[in-house]
Scaffold this active site. Structure first.
Site, PDB file in Angstrom:
ATOM      1  N   CYS A  68       9.299  -9.111   6.510  1.00  0.00           N
ATOM      2  CA  CYS A  68      10.275  -9.672   7.203  1.00  0.00           C
ATOM      3  C   CYS A  68       9.675 -10.230   8.511  1.00  0.00           C
ATOM      4  CB  CYS A  68      11.671  -9.247   7.518  1.00  0.00           C
ATOM      5  SG  CYS A  68      11.374  -7.421   8.069  1.00  0.00           S
ATOM      6  N   ALA A 116       0.826  -0.973   0.147  1.00  0.00           N
ATOM      7  CA  ALA A 116      -0.191   0.252   0.066  1.00  0.00           C
ATOM      8  C   ALA A 116       0.822   1.236   0.008  1.00  0.00           C
ATOM      9  CB  ALA A 116      -0.781  -0.155   1.084  1.00  0.00           C
TER      10      ALA A 116
END
Length: 254
Positions: free
Chosen positions: A184, A129
């Site tokens: 991550c 986004a």
């Protein structure tokens, strides 16, 4: 440049591809670095050391213990501080002659105005986004975007000039259906992989300013650190891209 500048940047100036003129271009440049995490940490350090005259760093987050494994610009005593404050201190410790501007409130409302101040934007964020918003702003403001991504043992790097008629933008490569769990936090990362990709990102940004070598414009470099395998793919401009095609059509009618 004064004598101290000539001494500080002497190893770059002696490169025929850089010289005094190139170093002055770096000193005159402004770069916007969005995200001072695993990618932004090495990028910020190397951009400061190389003498980029004005570096704008944007991040709303604060330093946490789990960041320190890969976000090498932040140290244990920095836990609880804004990442921008922590990063600024290290950047100025390396090079007190540059200007560092910090932002903790970069938003959709002010993004374009900050992008417009930059010669190059480095995207070190970790969700689709935000990357789409940064890409749209770069296309609208005609600013080069250096985009990097890293996860597990894998990295990607590209330079986007989607405001040009024949060049793709980030959204030509990824649709709005990107998976935001590919980060991550959810999948893990080996620390040096982030350092490697962030360093390459800084390198490409400097090469854009100096107009040097292979800039990866319209190309995607994919790195598998486990196999130490490098691949480069060509990215085509999407004829139906709602971001860069709309900009191209606007340019043609204006």
């Amino acid at each position: 440049m004064n004598d101290q500048d000539l001494l500080r940047y002497s190893r770059q100036i002696m490169l025929p591809q850089v010289g005094i003129e190139g170093q002055q271009s770096l000193l005159d440049a402004t770069m916007l670095l969005i995200g001072v995490g695993g990618l932004g940490s090495p990028s910020a350090l190397y951009l400061a050391a190389a003498g980029v005259g004005h570096i704008i760093i944007a991040d709303f987050d604060k330093v946490e213990l789990s960041n320190l494994q890969r976000q090498v610009i932040h140290h244990t005593p920095d836990i609880g501080q804004y990442k921008t404050d922590s990063a600024k201190a290290k950047m100025l410790a390396i090079n007190p002659d540059i200007k560092v501007t910090t932002l903790t409130d970069l938003s959709k409302e002010n993004l374009n105005s900050w992008v417009a101040k930059a010669d190059v934007v480095l995207d070190g964020t970790d969700n689709f986004a935000t990357r789409f918003k940064i890409n749209a702003a770069c296309v609208q403001e005609k600013v080069t975007l250096v985009s990097a991504a890293v996860i597990r043992f894998e990295g990607q790097l590209s330079v986007f000039k989607g405001y040009e008629a024949d060049q793709p933008c980030y959204q030509c490569l990824y649709s709005k259906e990107g998976e935001d769990n590919e980060n991550c936090t959810e999948n893990g990362i080996l620390a040096p992989v982030a350092g490697f990709m962030g360093t390459l990102q800084a390198l490409q940004a400097i090469k854009v300013v100096l107009d040097l070598g292979e800039q990866l414009s319209g190309k995607l470099m994919i790195i598998d650190a486990l196999k130490l395998d490098f691949r480069t793919l060509t990215i085509s401009k999407d004829a139906h891209c709602p971001i860069c095609q709309a900009k191209s059509e606007s340019n043609q009618t204006s």
